[in-house]
Design a protein around this motif. Structure first.
Motif, PDB file in Angstrom:
ATOM      1  N   THR A  81       0.824  -1.194   0.000  1.00 23.74           N
ATOM      2  CA  THR A  81       0.000   0.000   0.000  1.00 23.74           C
ATOM      3  C   THR A  81       0.866   1.255   0.000  1.00 23.74           C
ATOM      4  O   THR A  81       1.897   1.297   0.682  1.00 23.74           O
ATOM      5  N   SER A  83       1.020   4.086   1.558  1.00 26.38           N
ATOM      6  CA  SER A  83       0.534   4.804   2.729  1.00 26.38           C
ATOM      7  C   SER A  83       1.592   4.766   3.810  1.00 26.38           C
ATOM      8  O   SER A  83       2.418   3.855   3.860  1.00 26.38           O
ATOM      9  N   ARG A 111      -0.134   7.547  -6.480  1.00 30.09           N
ATOM     10  CA  ARG A 111      -0.307   6.260  -5.810  1.00 30.09           C
ATOM     11  C   ARG A 111      -0.624   5.166  -6.810  1.00 30.09           C
ATOM     12  O   ARG A 111      -1.192   5.424  -7.867  1.00 30.09           O
ATOM     13  N   ASP A 113      -2.682   1.480  -6.396  1.00 30.24           N
ATOM     14  CA  ASP A 113      -3.455   0.765  -5.388  1.00 30.24           C
ATOM     15  C   ASP A 113      -2.789  -0.566  -5.061  1.00 30.24           C
ATOM     16  O   ASP A 113      -1.844  -1.005  -5.714  1.00 30.24           O
ATOM     17  N   LYS A 114      -3.307  -1.208  -4.022  1.00 31.07           N
ATOM     18  CA  LYS A 114      -2.694  -2.425  -3.472  1.00 31.07           C
ATOM     19  C   LYS A 114      -2.543  -3.524  -4.516  1.00 31.07           C
ATOM     20  O   LYS A 114      -1.583  -4.293  -4.501  1.00 31.07           O
ATOM     21  N   GLN A 115      -3.478  -3.596  -5.460  1.00 33.73           N
ATOM     22  CA  GLN A 115      -3.470  -4.652  -6.460  1.00 33.73           C
ATOM     23  C   GLN A 115      -2.894  -4.199  -7.803  1.00 33.73           C
ATOM     24  O   GLN A 115      -3.098  -4.863  -8.816  1.00 33.73           O
ATOM     25  N   THR A 116      -2.173  -3.071  -7.802  1.00 35.71           N
ATOM     26  CA  THR A 116      -1.481  -2.605  -9.006  1.00 35.71           C
ATOM     27  C   THR A 116       0.019  -2.633  -8.754  1.00 35.71           C
ATOM     28  O   THR A 116       0.494  -2.193  -7.706  1.00 35.71           O
ATOM     29  N   TYR A 195      -8.718   8.730  -9.068  1.00 35.27           N
ATOM     30  CA  TYR A 195      -8.835   7.560  -8.214  1.00 35.27           C
ATOM     31  C   TYR A 195      -9.249   6.324  -9.022  1.00 35.27           C
ATOM     32  O   TYR A 195     -10.286   6.329  -9.703  1.00 35.27           O
ATOM     33  N   HIS A 196      -8.425   5.267  -8.972  1.00 34.99           N
ATOM     34  CA  HIS A 196      -8.694   3.997  -9.657  1.00 34.99           C
ATOM     35  C   HIS A 196      -9.111   4.220 -11.118  1.00 34.99           C
ATOM     36  O   HIS A 196      -9.965   3.515 -11.664  1.00 34.99           O
TER      37      HIS A 196
END
Length: 246
Positions: A81, A83, A111, A113-116, A195-196
């Protein structure tokens, strides 16, 4: 000619996470700080903060960490993450522990995301961070997406013309370029950082992103010789290339 900044040694080392001023003063007294081959015992001394300082200064027998203005390229693995505070694995965990105490703090430039996975930059240079993420700079971001369903052929023209409005938003997207790699794989180039965004773009055309990997940012490309979870420092030419390739 650009003016070279100067700093007290104790203030500089404190901002780089080496300890409090008291701890740094104690380190200097016992010969733990060496500059140009000589012990530096007076930590109130002001010195020029130049990029070559890590090759000239040692702390406890080790080269000084990179001076402020560092830029890090990380091959972000899945599951991490972007963060400072969330639970679980963080991108900052792969950096030296002391760097988490730097002031200004090292932060991600945008950023993932966690799955990228893929190319992620981190820096303690706030001005650079804002330049890269500024919509006015149009820094291109290139992603490789693996999709749940085959492309139907209308996605590219739709993304290219701009104007697509994502669910929950009012402002239309800027034009984006889609390169079809296979029926279920595509390379998408965008110049925004919503975002996303990539996942939501494909959701808007009835598809689902199963895997997402960022390959390029501006003129920087993620090389094959940097494994997931590994990082390296960028030199000035590479930092300049961020903007030169957009």
């Amino acid at each position: 000619m650009k003016k070279v900044p100067t700093s007290r040694v104790d203030k500089l080392l404190g901002s780089m996470g080496y300890g409090s001023r008291t701890e740094i003063a104690r380190l200097g007294k016992v010969g733990g700080i060496v500059l140009d081959g000589a012990d530096l015992t007076d930590v109130s001394k002001r010195i020029p903060v130049t990029p070559d300082l890590p090759s000239r200064m040692e702390i406890d027998g080790e080269p000084l960490d990179p001076v402020p203005g560092l830029v890090i390229l990380l091959n972000k693995p899945l599951g991490m993450t972007c963060s400072h505070k969330e639970d679980g694995a963080l991108v900052y965990d792969v950096l030296p522990e002391r760097w988490r105490r730097r002031d200004p703090a090292v932060s991600t430039i945008g950023r993932l995301d966690k799955q990228t996975s893929g190319l992620l930059l981190l820096t303690d240079d706030g001005d650079l961070l804002h330049r890269v993420i500024s919509p006015k700079k149009h820094v291109a971001k290139v992603y490789r997406a693996t999709l749940a369903r085959p492309l139907v052929g209308t996605e590219g023209p739709l993304f290219e013309q701009g104007g697509l409005v994502l669910e929950g938003e009012d402002k239309p997207l800027a034009p984006a370029h889609l390169e079809v790699l296979s029926p279920t794989e595509a390379r998408l180039t965008v110049t925004e950082g919503r975002y996303h965004m990539v996942r939501r773009m494909f959701a808007a055309v009835g598809n689902h992103v199963e895997a997402l990997h960022r390959e390029r940012l501006g003129g920087l490309t993620l090389r094959d010789d940097l494994p997931p979870g590994e990082w390296r420092l960028l030199d000035q030419a590479e930092i300049d290339a961020i903007f030169g390739g957009s």
